[in-house]
Design an enzyme around this catalytic site. Structure first.
Site, short mmCIF file in Angstrom:
data_model
loop_
_atom_site.label_atom_id
_atom_site.label_comp_id
_atom_site.label_asym_id
_atom_site.label_seq_id
_atom_site.Cartn_x
_atom_site.Cartn_y
_atom_site.Cartn_z
N HIS A 1 0.70 -1.09 0.09
CA HIS A 1 0.10 0.09 0.30
C HIS A 1 1.40 1.27 -0.04
O HIS A 1 -0.04 2.13 -0.32
CB HIS A 1 -0.98 -0.16 1.17
N ASP B 1 -2.98 -10.81 -1.76
CA ASP B 1 -3.34 -9.57 -1.02
C ASP B 1 -4.92 -9.86 -0.82
O ASP B 1 -5.67 -9.47 -2.40
CB ASP B 1 -2.95 -8.74 -0.35
N HIS C 1 -5.91 -7.13 0.23
CA HIS C 1 -7.00 -6.13 -0.25
C HIS C 1 -6.23 -5.37 -1.32
O HIS C 1 -5.22 -5.51 -2.04
CB HIS C 1 -6.17 -4.94 0.91
N ASP D 1 -3.99 -13.11 3.69
CA ASP D 1 -5.63 -12.34 4.74
C ASP D 1 -6.69 -12.20 3.37
O ASP D 1 -7.94 -11.85 4.14
CB ASP D 1 -5.31 -10.54 5.13
ZN LIG Z 1 -3.53 -6.93 3.37
#
Ligand SMILES: [Zn+2]
Length: 371
Positions: free
Chosen positions: A143, A180, A182, A268
């Protein structure tokens, strides 16, 4: 098949302190403050420790991480940002831009070791010291933006490592596959206009960051078509992910022809993660890792590096990680049929569902090279 493993005790010493799970504060006044920050050392340490007690760790090749240099970070980050993180870390610490990210005392040095750890894994694979590698680094990186900390990430470990592979090691084409839960927005930003690095992110539709990772974000300028987003519906499980890999990821990799594949290995998307709503089981993760091993074998001499990202279930991350490293190494441990391996795999709707297939169809249509 030699599999390298990057680990350092100092990765566990990045101190994220107390928070309301992923949020640094709940200003409403209605929640008892100061619980544990979601991104803490537990899941990663327990992953490493399951590798240890299963006997698999002894069969991996230890790769010593090194700190990234400021010059290496500057291939992605601004000089001002690197200095800002250094100064915060040397002082009282600070926060990122999103109310979630902590720069603790000493976090700068740990983050340098995380970015350097992924580069060490890349070097070991390119040098032929190992065939594949897993870098169990912390803090995560996908990120982080050129000039901002975000989503628990300080430096873009994988973005920096891909730049290293291109600029220091002379590779022409690097592919990054991000599983991931996200969106890998930082990695996407790093190479959005760059056709030499294919970035593919599979993530839960509009989870984090907000309003990020749509199908339509597919690169710009010369990089148009070299960024692929697969925003899967919440509830996607082993079948949806396997279908997305077989129908989108593998054909895109075949079309691109990478010389190295780096996987952003967030765990995750597991069925028990508090920060995602997906259903991957340990065996589901193992299957995805095997698909990546086979693709790397066919396309780039097996050169495959996995770099750890998120993953917040202290119970399931270790089993998902074990399944991945088993697939990388080709070594099957005697850890079999535990409740935490069997329970998620047995959940309803683990098979590909029609609404999930519809999203995959849509992505396939928007990626001309693989349609
Ligand atoms: Zn994540």
């Amino acid at each position: 098949m030699a599999t390298g493993f990057v680990w350092h005790e100092r990765y566990m010493w990045h101190n994220t302190g107390r928070a309301s799970g992923p949020f640094l504060s709940d200003a409403s006044g209605w929640l008892e403050p100061d619980w544990r920050h979601a991104e803490n050392s537990d899941t990663k340490r327990r992953f490493r420790n399951l590798l240890d007690v299963s006997g698999l760790l002894d069969q991996l090749v230890s790769i010593e991480p090194r700190p990234a240099t400021v010059e290496e970070l500057r291939r992605f980050h601004t000089a001002e940002y690197v200095e800002q993180i250094r100064a915060l870390s040397a002082g009282a610490g600070g926060e990122g831009i999103d109310g979630s990210t902590v720069i603790g005392k000493g976090s700068y040095e740990v983050a340098l070791l995380a970015a350097g750890g992924v580069m060490a894994a890349v070097d070991a694979v390119l040098d032929g010291t190992v065939d594949t590698a897993y870098a169990l680094v912390r803090p995560p990186g996908h990120h982080a933006l050129p000039d901002a900390a975000m989503g628990f990430c300080l430096f873009g470990n994988i973005a920096v490592a891909a730049h290293h592979a291109r600029q220091a090691r002379g590779l022409s084409r690097v592919a990054i596959v991000d599983w991931d839960v996200h969106h890998g927005n930082g990695t996407q930003a790093a190479f959005y206009a760059d056709p030499s690095v294919l970035t593919i992110s599979l993530h839960q539709d509009n989870c984090f960051p907000p309003n990020s990772g749509t199908v339509e974000e597919n690169g710009e300028g010369p990089g148009q078509g070299y960024n692929v987003n697969v925003p899967l519906p919440p509830g996607s499980g082993d079948g949806a992910y396997a279908a997305a890999f077989e129908r989108i990821v593998v054909p895109a990799l075949e079309q691109f022809g990478p010389e190295l594949i780096i996987v952003a290995s967030g765990l995750d998307a597991s069925a028990m993660d508090p920060l995602g709503r997906m259903m991957l089981s340990p065996s589901g993760f193992g299957r995805l890792a095997k698909i990546m091993v086979d693709a790397a074998d066919r396309l780039c001499g097996g050169r495959l590096v996995l770099a750890h990202e998120g993953g917040y279930s202290a119970e399931l991350v270790p089993f998902c990680g074990l399944a991945i490293v088993e697939a990388l190494s080709g070594i099957e441990t005697e850890v079999r049929d535990t409740v935490l391996q069997a329970f998620p795999a047995g959940m309803g709707q683990q098979e590909l569902q029609p609404h999930q297939e519809a999203l995959i169809d849509r992505v396939v249509q928007l990626v001309p090279a693989i349609a």
